[in-house]
Design an enzyme around this catalytic site. Structure first.
Site, PDB file in Angstrom:
ATOM      1  N   HIS A 224      54.822 -39.257  26.718  1.00 18.38           N
ATOM      2  CA  HIS A 224      54.239 -40.148  25.635  1.00 18.38           C
ATOM      3  C   HIS A 224      53.202 -40.862  26.265  1.00 18.38           C
ATOM      4  CE1 HIS A 224      54.872 -43.758  23.013  1.00 18.38           C
ATOM      5  NE2 HIS A 224      55.391 -42.855  22.538  1.00 18.38           N
TER       6      HIS A 224
ATOM      7  N   GLU B 127      61.182 -38.537  19.758  1.00 13.49           N
ATOM      8  CA  GLU B 127      61.353 -37.009  18.804  1.00 13.49           C
ATOM      9  C   GLU B 127      62.579 -36.227  19.276  1.00 13.49           C
ATOM     10  OE1 GLU B 127      59.045 -36.873  16.415  1.00 13.49           O
ATOM     11  OE2 GLU B 127      57.147 -37.861  17.129  1.00 13.49           O
TER      12      GLU B 127
HETATM   13  N1  COA Z   1      55.295 -30.621  28.128  1.00 12.79           N
HETATM   14  C1  COA Z   1      54.501 -29.933  29.145  1.00 12.79           C
HETATM   15  N2  COA Z   1      53.438 -30.525  29.577  1.00 12.79           N
HETATM   16  C2  COA Z   1      53.082 -31.695  29.141  1.00 12.79           C
HETATM   17  C3  COA Z   1      53.789 -32.451  28.001  1.00 12.79           C
HETATM   18  C4  COA Z   1      54.845 -31.730  27.677  1.00 12.79           C
HETATM   19  N3  COA Z   1      55.641 -32.280  26.638  1.00 12.79           N
HETATM   20  N4  COA Z   1      53.159 -33.387  27.860  1.00 12.79           N
HETATM   21  C5  COA Z   1      52.078 -33.588  28.706  1.00 12.79           C
HETATM   22  N5  COA Z   1      51.955 -32.889  29.509  1.00 12.79           N
HETATM   23  C6  COA Z   1      51.123 -32.366  30.618  1.00 12.79           C
HETATM   24  C7  COA Z   1      49.756 -31.885  29.878  1.00 12.79           C
HETATM   25  O1  COA Z   1      49.769 -30.650  29.700  1.00 12.79           O
HETATM   26  C8  COA Z   1      49.042 -32.525  30.836  1.00 12.79           C
HETATM   27  O2  COA Z   1      48.720 -31.515  31.933  1.00 12.79           O
HETATM   28  P1  COA Z   1      47.328 -31.351  32.916  1.00 12.79           P
HETATM   29  O3  COA Z   1      46.720 -32.752  33.152  1.00 12.79           O
HETATM   30  O4  COA Z   1      47.684 -30.282  34.052  1.00 12.79           O
HETATM   31  O5  COA Z   1      46.676 -30.797  31.664  1.00 12.79           O
HETATM   32  C9  COA Z   1      49.536 -33.745  31.475  1.00 12.79           C
HETATM   33  O6  COA Z   1      50.901 -33.647  31.312  1.00 12.79           O
HETATM   34  C10 COA Z   1      49.042 -35.130  30.796  1.00 12.79           C
HETATM   35  O7  COA Z   1      49.223 -34.735  29.172  1.00 12.79           O
HETATM   36  P2  COA Z   1      48.352 -35.571  28.121  1.00 12.79           P
HETATM   37  O8  COA Z   1      47.858 -34.568  27.160  1.00 12.79           O
HETATM   38  O9  COA Z   1      47.071 -36.266  28.926  1.00 12.79           O
HETATM   39  O10 COA Z   1      49.469 -36.853  27.695  1.00 12.79           O
HETATM   40  P3  COA Z   1      49.167 -37.672  26.601  1.00 12.79           P
HETATM   41  O11 COA Z   1      49.651 -39.068  27.003  1.00 12.79           O
HETATM   42  O12 COA Z   1      47.820 -37.498  26.005  1.00 12.79           O
HETATM   43  O13 COA Z   1      50.136 -36.964  25.568  1.00 12.79           O
HETATM   44  C11 COA Z   1      51.886 -36.517  24.069  1.00 12.79           C
HETATM   45  C12 COA Z   1      51.068 -37.557  25.013  1.00 12.79           C
HETATM   46  C13 COA Z   1      53.040 -37.080  23.509  1.00 12.79           C
HETATM   47  C14 COA Z   1      50.933 -35.853  23.140  1.00 12.79           C
HETATM   48  C15 COA Z   1      52.327 -35.118  24.995  1.00 12.79           C
HETATM   49  O14 COA Z   1      52.994 -35.672  26.184  1.00 12.79           O
HETATM   50  C16 COA Z   1      52.840 -34.057  24.105  1.00 12.79           C
HETATM   51  O15 COA Z   1      52.125 -33.086  23.757  1.00 12.79           O
HETATM   52  N6  COA Z   1      54.228 -33.962  24.222  1.00 12.79           N
HETATM   53  C17 COA Z   1      54.926 -32.866  23.296  1.00 12.79           C
HETATM   54  C18 COA Z   1      54.831 -33.029  21.906  1.00 12.79           C
HETATM   55  C19 COA Z   1      55.605 -34.390  21.463  1.00 12.79           C
HETATM   56  O16 COA Z   1      56.680 -34.384  22.090  1.00 12.79           O
HETATM   57  N7  COA Z   1      55.294 -35.185  20.636  1.00 12.79           N
HETATM   58  C20 COA Z   1      55.891 -36.376  20.177  1.00 12.79           C
HETATM   59  C21 COA Z   1      55.303 -37.557  20.701  1.00 12.79           C
HETATM   60  S1  COA Z   1      56.219 -39.086  20.111  1.00 12.79           S
END
Ligand code: COA
Length: 367
Positions: free
Chosen positions: A247, A300
């Site tokens: 998140h 989610e």
């Molecule tokens: N599974 C695996 N790896 C994950 C992950 C997940 N669900 N969420 C984040 N990561 C990893 C990323 O690959 C990244 O790794 P890296 O630094 O080696 O590239 C690191 O954690 C940071 O990710 P980042 O994209 O900067 O986090 P964010 O804060 O922008 O993303 C979300 C937040 C929710 C978009 C992200 O956690 C995600 O894509 N989750 C899965 C989709 C989801 O559940 N969406 C509903 C959101 S309420």
């Protein structure tokens, strides 16, 4: 002030009185009220009143008679189209030209249509061509019950509780992508239908609001493989994200996830045990991979399990999210109208320096 923040992370773009997250994962408050005690005591439509009017006795009106034009059965797409269409059908005024009360009235009318149109679209997806008679729908006591009656002609009490819980837990969550979109569009003085239509579009992808649509197929895959640890290892090794984890704001378990897990158990979800097993394995693997960053279960993940109790097909999940988040969007559109300013962030130019036309591919050759 010129520091570049990809994704605007941490940038304070508005001041709000609508919701307050506790980043460390303790609780979530709507206008200062903890969400947890609301679940099971107040139906979603009154939570809409709390968010929009700061009044728990306020609700959206009953939907006006309206024939949605050419529903496709793709509920998120239908909602996006219909919110924009209703603005024209009802001749809604522009936010910078109408009063605050006028905007509140428009948002009530549109909010009432959101769940009605989602139900009609789900009915089309099921292959039914005849709408459920209005007197059958009106027998429903809550909005969740009316939604199910309008969709299926019947409403199982477990499904009603599942949807009501999900809608309360997801009614508002600050300046996420769809709410930001609603505020950006509202800040231009557009009408409320345009702002809500744009917000629906912003939640159709998997990174915001759409994840429940991916969680159920993921659990089915894990069940087929019969080895959650191997599934998680393979998924992470191939660069996949595990849906329902991580998140932008929370650095601990999302409090809504805790509520949804409890209700999934109370409702006797057949998937909750497998979900818990996968959760444990995924949390351990994510922590090992990202020791400096908490990647915990988000709203989610258990939303998908609760929505499954209500037999919501995965493609309908983003529309279910729109039906609940319309409360938060409406509150933010009103707040933007009262206190906001046109959004206009800057971009730092990193393209080529000044160059002659002759250097550009496809440029006409000088004769
Ligand atoms: N599974 C695996 N790896 C994950 C992950 C997940 N669900 N969420 C984040 N990561 C990893 C990323 O690959 C990244 O790794 P890296 O630094 O080696 O590239 C690191 O954690 C940071 O990710 P980042 O994209 O900067 O986090 P964010 O804060 O922008 O993303 C979300 C937040 C929710 C978009 C992200 O956690 C995600 O894509 N989750 C899965 C989709 C989801 O559940 N969406 C509903 C959101 S309420």
């Amino acid at each position: 002030m010129n520091e570049f923040k990809p994704g605007l992370e941490g940038v304070v773009a508005v001041e709000t009185e609508i919701m307050e997250p506790d980043r460390e994962g303790g609780s979530l408050r709507y206008r200062g009220v903890d969400v947890e005690p609301l679940v099971g005591h107040v139906p979603y439509e009154n939570v809409w009143g709390l968010l929009v009017d700061d009044d728990l006795s306020s609700t959206p009106p009953d939907p006006e008679p309206y024939e949605p034009g050419g529903l496709t059965g793709d509920a998120p797409g239908d909602l996006q189209a219909e919110m924009a269409r209703l603005a024209g059908v009802w001749n809604l005024g522009k936010l910078n030209e109408i009063s605050d009360d006028g905007a509140r009235e428009d948002l009530g009318r549109l909010s009432a249509q959101m769940s009605a149109i989602a139900a009609c679209s789900a009915r089309v997806a099921d292959g039914s061509t005849d709408p459920v008679p209005e007197d059958v729908v009106e027998q429903g006591e809550t909005l969740a019950e009316k939604f199910l009656l309008r969709w299926k002609g019947e409403a199982d009490p477990r499904a009603v509780k599942a949807i009501d819980t999900y809608w309360i837990c997801t009614a508002e969550h600050g300046l996420n992508a769809s709410t930001f979109t609603a505020r950006v569009v509202a800040s231009t003085g557009a009408n409320c239908g345009a702002a809500l239509s744009a917000a629906v579009g912003a939640l159709s992808g998997p990174l915001h609001g759409g994840a429940p649509a991916y969680v159920k197929p993921m659990l089915e895959e894990v069940e087929r493989m019969g080895d959650p640890e191997r599934w998680v290892r393979d998924a992470l090794a191939s660069g996949k994200r595990i849906m329902g984890f991580g998140h932008r704001v929370y650095r601990a378990e999302d409090p809504r996830s805790r509520i949804l897990k409890r209700v999934a158990k109370e409702l006797g979800s057949p998937q909750v045990d497998l979900a818990e097993e996968l959760e444990g394995v995924a949390l351990a693997a994510l922590q090992e991979r990202h020791p400096d960053r908490v990647l915990a279960t988000n709203v989610e993940y258990y939303s998908a399990i609760v929505l499954d109790v209500a037999e919501i097909p995965p493609p309908l999940a983003p529309a279910m999210f729109a039906c609940s988040r319309v409360a938060g969007w409406s509150a933010h559109i009103l707040e933007q109208k009262r206190t906001g300013r046109l959004f206009r962030p800057s971009a730092r130019y990193i393209g080529p320096a000044n160059r002659p036309l002759s250097e550009i591919s496809g440029a006409p050759v000088a004769s």
